[in-house]
Write an enzyme that holds these catalytic residues in place. Structure first.
Site, PDB file in Angstrom:
ATOM      1  N   ARG A 143       0.866  -1.163   0.000  1.00  0.00           N
ATOM      2  CA  ARG A 143       0.000   0.000   0.000  1.00  0.00           C
ATOM      3  C   ARG A 143       0.912   1.225   0.000  1.00  0.00           C
ATOM      4  O   ARG A 143       2.038   1.170   0.516  1.00  0.00           O
ATOM      5  CB  ARG A 143      -0.900   0.029   1.236  1.00  0.00           C
ATOM      6  CG  ARG A 143      -1.811  -1.195   1.380  1.00  0.00           C
ATOM      7  CD  ARG A 143      -2.589  -1.123   2.684  1.00  0.00           C
ATOM      8  NE  ARG A 143      -3.516  -2.259   2.824  1.00  0.00           N
ATOM      9  CZ  ARG A 143      -3.233  -3.393   3.437  1.00  0.00           C
ATOM     10  NH1 ARG A 143      -2.023  -3.561   3.979  1.00  0.00           N
ATOM     11  NH2 ARG A 143      -4.121  -4.363   3.520  1.00  0.00           N
ATOM     12  N   ARG A 170      -0.492  -2.524  -6.629  1.00  0.00           N
ATOM     13  CA  ARG A 170      -0.683  -3.620  -5.663  1.00  0.00           C
ATOM     14  C   ARG A 170      -1.626  -4.683  -6.233  1.00  0.00           C
ATOM     15  O   ARG A 170      -1.366  -5.883  -6.127  1.00  0.00           O
ATOM     16  CB  ARG A 170      -1.234  -3.033  -4.365  1.00  0.00           C
ATOM     17  CG  ARG A 170      -1.560  -4.031  -3.263  1.00  0.00           C
ATOM     18  CD  ARG A 170      -1.917  -3.244  -2.007  1.00  0.00           C
ATOM     19  NE  ARG A 170      -2.780  -3.979  -1.087  1.00  0.00           N
ATOM     20  CZ  ARG A 170      -2.334  -4.743  -0.093  1.00  0.00           C
ATOM     21  NH1 ARG A 170      -1.040  -4.911   0.094  1.00  0.00           N
ATOM     22  NH2 ARG A 170      -3.186  -5.355   0.718  1.00  0.00           N
ATOM     23  N   TYR A 213      -9.310 -11.366  -6.851  1.00  0.00           N
ATOM     24  CA  TYR A 213      -8.403 -11.434  -8.004  1.00  0.00           C
ATOM     25  C   TYR A 213      -8.708 -12.624  -8.902  1.00  0.00           C
ATOM     26  O   TYR A 213      -8.352 -12.628 -10.070  1.00  0.00           O
ATOM     27  CB  TYR A 213      -6.944 -11.468  -7.528  1.00  0.00           C
ATOM     28  CG  TYR A 213      -6.575 -10.229  -6.749  1.00  0.00           C
ATOM     29  CD1 TYR A 213      -6.500  -8.994  -7.380  1.00  0.00           C
ATOM     30  CD2 TYR A 213      -6.364 -10.278  -5.376  1.00  0.00           C
ATOM     31  CE1 TYR A 213      -6.197  -7.843  -6.670  1.00  0.00           C
ATOM     32  CE2 TYR A 213      -6.064  -9.135  -4.655  1.00  0.00           C
ATOM     33  CZ  TYR A 213      -5.981  -7.923  -5.312  1.00  0.00           C
ATOM     34  OH  TYR A 213      -5.704  -6.781  -4.605  1.00  0.00           O
ATOM     35  N   HIS A 237      -2.674   2.128  -5.889  1.00  0.00           N
ATOM     36  CA  HIS A 237      -3.186   0.833  -5.444  1.00  0.00           C
ATOM     37  C   HIS A 237      -3.302  -0.149  -6.616  1.00  0.00           C
ATOM     38  O   HIS A 237      -3.318  -1.362  -6.403  1.00  0.00           O
ATOM     39  CB  HIS A 237      -4.550   1.015  -4.770  1.00  0.00           C
ATOM     40  CG  HIS A 237      -4.761   0.099  -3.608  1.00  0.00           C
ATOM     41  ND1 HIS A 237      -4.008   0.156  -2.444  1.00  0.00           N
ATOM     42  CD2 HIS A 237      -5.630  -0.924  -3.422  1.00  0.00           C
ATOM     43  CE1 HIS A 237      -4.419  -0.773  -1.603  1.00  0.00           C
ATOM     44  NE2 HIS A 237      -5.389  -1.455  -2.167  1.00  0.00           N
ATOM     45  N   HIS A 265      -3.840  -9.507   3.866  1.00  0.00           N
ATOM     46  CA  HIS A 265      -5.295  -9.559   3.965  1.00  0.00           C
ATOM     47  C   HIS A 265      -5.705 -10.381   5.185  1.00  0.00           C
ATOM     48  O   HIS A 265      -5.145 -11.450   5.429  1.00  0.00           O
ATOM     49  CB  HIS A 265      -5.905 -10.189   2.710  1.00  0.00           C
ATOM     50  CG  HIS A 265      -5.891  -9.274   1.532  1.00  0.00           C
ATOM     51  ND1 HIS A 265      -6.050  -9.712   0.229  1.00  0.00           N
ATOM     52  CD2 HIS A 265      -5.753  -7.915   1.447  1.00  0.00           C
ATOM     53  CE1 HIS A 265      -5.992  -8.687  -0.594  1.00  0.00           C
ATOM     54  NE2 HIS A 265      -5.808  -7.588   0.118  1.00  0.00           N
ATOM     55  N   LYS A 324      -2.064  -2.066   7.930  1.00  0.00           N
ATOM     56  CA  LYS A 324      -3.510  -1.990   8.150  1.00  0.00           C
ATOM     57  C   LYS A 324      -3.938  -3.054   9.169  1.00  0.00           C
ATOM     58  O   LYS A 324      -3.530  -4.210   9.066  1.00  0.00           O
ATOM     59  CB  LYS A 324      -4.244  -2.220   6.828  1.00  0.00           C
ATOM     60  CG  LYS A 324      -5.725  -1.892   6.872  1.00  0.00           C
ATOM     61  CD  LYS A 324      -6.328  -1.998   5.489  1.00  0.00           C
ATOM     62  CE  LYS A 324      -7.807  -1.657   5.521  1.00  0.00           C
ATOM     63  NZ  LYS A 324      -8.420  -1.736   4.168  1.00  0.00           N
TER      64      LYS A 324
END
Length: 200
Positions: free
Chosen positions: A49, A141, A173, A138, A164, A74
């Site tokens: 990120r 990424r 994805y 982003h 994640h 995050k």
């Protein structure tokens, strides 16, 4: 009509824009400023990120194990992600020229590099590369994750690299059209071999 009986429309889940490998490499190669090139190359090759990239300290890159230590990301979680050999070369060249003191990427006066400046670099290079897609930092990424998936990497491995919290987030994805087409091509190929074996 009772308001409670009204059905709320489902949230529309749009797929993220993704660059092809050729577009990604062209976009990065066209950047002549070594700091800008290194920053964007690192974001893409490590799946970072932008906040993670500009918060990086010099000690967060491990050239012995070829890993990037992403700290307090995050969800306030730490993780490790990949350090590319090509990006390591860029990092060494960049460090020799700029000699950052606190953050790995610093502004003109030694302050933390801004995401706005990085976004500006991306858009200028994308325009130069002839990329007309609506992209953000982003997108690099997203492209990292998609390209790993195209190369056959396990989804759980990609989830760990991206940080994640749930595999459901990474699953988006697999909904990319070219991923689906590649998957179906492999199924058709296997089916054709099976039919060939049955008839011989």
């Amino acid at each position: 009509m009772v308001i409670a009986e009204l059905h709320r429309p489902k949230n529309v889940k749009t797929l993220p824009n993704v660059l092809s490998k050729e577009e990604t490499f062209k976009l990065i190669d066209l950047i002549t400023n070594i700091k800008h090139k290194t920053l964007l190359a690192l974001i893409y090759s490590s799946g970072l990120r932008i906040s993670e990239a500009i918060n990086m300290k010099i000690i967060d890159s491990d050239s012995q194990r070829m890993l990037i230590h992403v700290k307090n990301a995050k969800g306030k979680k730490d993780r490790y992600t990949l350090l590319s050999t090509k990006v390591l070369v860029l990092l060494k060249e960049y460090y020799t020229i700029y000699k950052p003191k606190t953050f790995l990427f610093e502004g003109q006066y030694g302050e933390q590099y801004s995401s706005r400046s990085a976004q500006s670099v991306l858009h200028k290079s994308a325009k130069k590369a002839g990329i007309t897609k609506q992209i953000t930092l982003h997108t690099l990424r997203h492209s990292f994750a998609t390209h790993l998936l195209e190369n056959g990497s396990d989804l759980r491995y990609i989830q760990d690299l991206l940080g994640h919290s749930s595999p459901k987030i990474t699953m988006i994805y697999t909904r990319q059209q070219h991923i689906i087409e590649k998957h179906y091509q492999s199924i058709r190929y296997a089916a054709n071999i099976f039919i060939f074996v049955l008839h011989n």
